[in-house]
Design a protein around this motif. Sequence first.
Motif, PDB file in Angstrom:
ATOM      1  N   GLY A  58      10.612 -27.212  59.755  1.00 31.75           N
ATOM      2  CA  GLY A  58      11.163 -27.012  61.090  1.00 31.75           C
ATOM      3  C   GLY A  58      12.584 -26.205  60.944  1.00 31.75           C
ATOM      4  O   GLY A  58      13.245 -25.848  62.094  1.00 31.75           O
ATOM      5  N   GLN A  59      13.245 -26.473  59.865  1.00 28.21           N
ATOM      6  CA  GLN A  59      14.690 -25.956  59.940  1.00 28.21           C
ATOM      7  C   GLN A  59      14.711 -25.198  58.374  1.00 28.21           C
ATOM      8  O   GLN A  59      15.838 -25.139  57.884  1.00 28.21           O
ATOM      9  CB  GLN A  59      15.711 -26.967  59.760  1.00 28.21           C
ATOM     10  CG  GLN A  59      15.731 -27.734  60.930  1.00 28.21           C
ATOM     11  CD  GLN A  59      17.178 -28.760  61.129  1.00 28.21           C
ATOM     12  OE1 GLN A  59      16.964 -29.657  60.707  1.00 28.21           O
ATOM     13  NE2 GLN A  59      18.146 -28.242  61.742  1.00 28.21           N
ATOM     14  N   MET A  60      13.874 -24.215  58.122  1.00 27.56           N
ATOM     15  CA  MET A  60      13.760 -23.656  56.772  1.00 27.56           C
ATOM     16  C   MET A  60      14.829 -22.745  56.537  1.00 27.56           C
ATOM     17  O   MET A  60      15.620 -22.863  55.343  1.00 27.56           O
ATOM     18  CB  MET A  60      12.417 -22.826  56.379  1.00 27.56           C
ATOM     19  CG  MET A  60      12.229 -22.542  54.937  1.00 27.56           C
ATOM     20  SD  MET A  60      10.629 -21.933  54.744  1.00 27.56           S
ATOM     21  CE  MET A  60      10.761 -20.287  55.509  1.00 27.56           C
TER      22      MET A  60
ATOM     23  N   ALA B 118       4.885 -35.262  45.858  1.00 23.34           N
ATOM     24  CA  ALA B 118       4.213 -36.136  46.674  1.00 23.34           C
ATOM     25  C   ALA B 118       3.854 -35.821  48.263  1.00 23.34           C
ATOM     26  O   ALA B 118       2.959 -35.900  48.628  1.00 23.34           O
ATOM     27  CB  ALA B 118       4.773 -37.511  46.390  1.00 23.34           C
ATOM     28  N   LYS B 119       4.915 -35.166  48.505  1.00 19.04           N
ATOM     29  CA  LYS B 119       4.709 -34.691  49.956  1.00 19.04           C
ATOM     30  C   LYS B 119       3.687 -33.908  50.040  1.00 19.04           C
ATOM     31  O   LYS B 119       3.206 -33.520  51.027  1.00 19.04           O
ATOM     32  CB  LYS B 119       6.193 -34.360  50.462  1.00 19.04           C
ATOM     33  CG  LYS B 119       6.345 -34.143  52.081  1.00 19.04           C
ATOM     34  CD  LYS B 119       7.740 -33.516  52.468  1.00 19.04           C
ATOM     35  CE  LYS B 119       7.859 -33.090  53.705  1.00 19.04           C
ATOM     36  NZ  LYS B 119       8.962 -32.810  54.249  1.00 19.04           N
ATOM     37  N   ASN B 120       3.906 -32.538  49.082  1.00 20.55           N
ATOM     38  CA  ASN B 120       3.191 -31.398  49.069  1.00 20.55           C
ATOM     39  C   ASN B 120       1.591 -31.977  49.232  1.00 20.55           C
ATOM     40  O   ASN B 120       0.583 -31.384  49.564  1.00 20.55           O
ATOM     41  CB  ASN B 120       3.245 -30.531  48.219  1.00 20.55           C
ATOM     42  CG  ASN B 120       4.612 -29.800  48.490  1.00 20.55           C
ATOM     43  OD1 ASN B 120       5.187 -29.843  49.485  1.00 20.55           O
ATOM     44  ND2 ASN B 120       5.213 -29.197  47.324  1.00 20.55           N
TER      45      ASN B 120
ATOM     46  N   SER C 134       4.895 -22.995  45.813  1.00 18.23           N
ATOM     47  CA  SER C 134       5.560 -23.925  46.546  1.00 18.23           C
ATOM     48  C   SER C 134       6.161 -23.043  47.595  1.00 18.23           C
ATOM     49  O   SER C 134       6.181 -23.728  48.642  1.00 18.23           O
ATOM     50  CB  SER C 134       6.686 -24.478  45.417  1.00 18.23           C
ATOM     51  OG  SER C 134       7.592 -25.224  46.154  1.00 18.23           O
ATOM     52  N   ILE C 135       6.778 -21.839  47.517  1.00 20.36           N
ATOM     53  CA  ILE C 135       7.463 -21.266  48.590  1.00 20.36           C
ATOM     54  C   ILE C 135       6.300 -20.844  49.545  1.00 20.36           C
ATOM     55  O   ILE C 135       6.608 -21.099  50.830  1.00 20.36           O
ATOM     56  CB  ILE C 135       8.009 -19.950  47.769  1.00 20.36           C
ATOM     57  CG1 ILE C 135       9.051 -20.098  47.107  1.00 20.36           C
ATOM     58  CG2 ILE C 135       8.319 -18.934  49.118  1.00 20.36           C
ATOM     59  CD1 ILE C 135       9.605 -18.843  46.627  1.00 20.36           C
TER      60      ILE C 135
ATOM     61  N   VAL D 173       4.231 -21.683  55.232  1.00 21.22           N
ATOM     62  CA  VAL D 173       3.088 -21.748  56.073  1.00 21.22           C
ATOM     63  C   VAL D 173       3.282 -23.265  56.695  1.00 21.22           C
ATOM     64  O   VAL D 173       2.975 -23.241  58.197  1.00 21.22           O
ATOM     65  CB  VAL D 173       1.719 -22.130  55.366  1.00 21.22           C
ATOM     66  CG1 VAL D 173       0.629 -22.557  56.027  1.00 21.22           C
ATOM     67  CG2 VAL D 173       1.713 -20.643  54.657  1.00 21.22           C
ATOM     68  N   SER D 174       3.978 -24.105  56.214  1.00 23.66           N
ATOM     69  CA  SER D 174       4.233 -25.315  56.796  1.00 23.66           C
ATOM     70  C   SER D 174       5.245 -25.350  57.788  1.00 23.66           C
ATOM     71  O   SER D 174       5.224 -25.898  58.825  1.00 23.66           O
ATOM     72  CB  SER D 174       4.525 -26.464  55.745  1.00 23.66           C
ATOM     73  OG  SER D 174       4.974 -27.758  56.343  1.00 23.66           O
TER      74      SER D 174
END
Length: 497
Positions: A154-156, A276-278, A476-477, A482-483
């Motif tokens: 949300g704040q990338m 872990a979050k991914n 990862s990027i 996308v997220s």
Amino acid sequence: MLEIFTFTHITMALLGVVAGLVFGAIPGMTATMAVAIFLPLTYAYDIQTSLFLLLGLYVGGISGGLIPAILINIPGTPASITTCFDGYPMARRGEGERALKLGITASLLGGLISLICLALFTPPLAALALKFSAVEKFLVILFALTIIAALSKGQMLVGVFMGFLGVLIALMGTFDDNNKLRMVPGFLSEPLIYGFSLLPVIIGLFALGQMFAEAETGMKKNVIDDSVMQNTIKFSFRDFKGQTVNVLRSALLGTFTGLLPGVGGSAASLLSYSQAKNFSKHPEKYGTGFPEAVIASETANNGMTGGAMIPLLSMGIPGDSTTAVLIGAFALQGMQIGPLFISQNPELWNAILWAMLLCNLYMFVVMFFPIKYISKIVYVPKQRLYPVIILACIIGAYAGNNGVAFDMWSLIIFGILGYVFDKLKLPTTPFLIGFILGGDLEKYFVDAIKGSSGRLSIFFTRGPICWVLWLFIILSIAYAVVSDRKDKRKAASQAQQ
């Protein structure tokens, strides 16, 4: 066996763990500091007795950092940074004791898994580490920097900016290749000749920054109100049900990160937290007091302890700052560590393994059962607790770099920055990640360029390990982008409703 577990060895291990826990639990003190302070005492003992004491300090110091991280949102050690993200919200909900026991149990599991890796896979892991040139080390750190995007949902763009700001500040100091100051204003060239030290930066951002914010509202209340410390949900070992993959992944990531010299426990916990979050089924719960996140963080930072011993014992290269101090213990005994250490000292190698096992078990027993009483620290009034913490922070900042007075100014500077970041709603974590990894990012980039005669293509032509790392970086990027878009669409739809 009996020669290893003598009364003296057992006692010294217990003393080391308890003293390490105290150092880890006091913000500003670290496991490295504990080992450094006790190191001169080992001159009076043989090397085995000394190692039981020093390894106890190491394990206890790393584990103790979770106590203030969970209870007062101040990481006791750099390795406990990510424990704050979910441990403190759990304490605010009245689950402080549960969060502590989750972290302690995860620390034990991480330490034991790392110890198994140390015992069984030292030769192949050491051989793998030998294959890592500056190119692979640069790519590993670049991959770790993608955590910034992953943690900035949300704040990338803001997160990426803060991350590069951290890298920029990390570049202040003397450049080793030409001994000329870089990125440093003239009036700061003398005090910043070695750059900003990590310890005062972390203490300032996470300790003084919070205290400035608390001072703005007053300190008449406890650090945590009595109403939220009712232990609404008690700890159960069933909390680890379904966490097998999380525990194994986090412990192995911590072990592997410890294997890479200079990366450190903070990078291990950040990398584990991100992954872990991914892979989590509920990534949106991270940062809100999610037990799974506490398990990932604490498993990884204790998993690093065994991993950091691998390059130390196999190549004579310390995996982190604490194992660097351990070299002094061997030097005091007139011993040299390197590729032939294990084959030439099989009894000492066995003693190290048993000492690590004993210290991890001690850590669990000493922390798990009396944790209810340790958690009483949250009932100490702020006006009594904070002056003690500030004093400990100042002492830790000053002593952490052998008495550099400018470190105390660094503490104040980053305390103010932490307060300003909070007021402007700027994320502190990406800044800290950039600062931690910035120096090594530059060092390995320059080393790789020098080794290839200036060819940038070296970062793409080193072979399978290099290609796998690039694949991880791209994935990862892509996940972060996308997220971030999903979060923005979700926020927009909620705003329309």
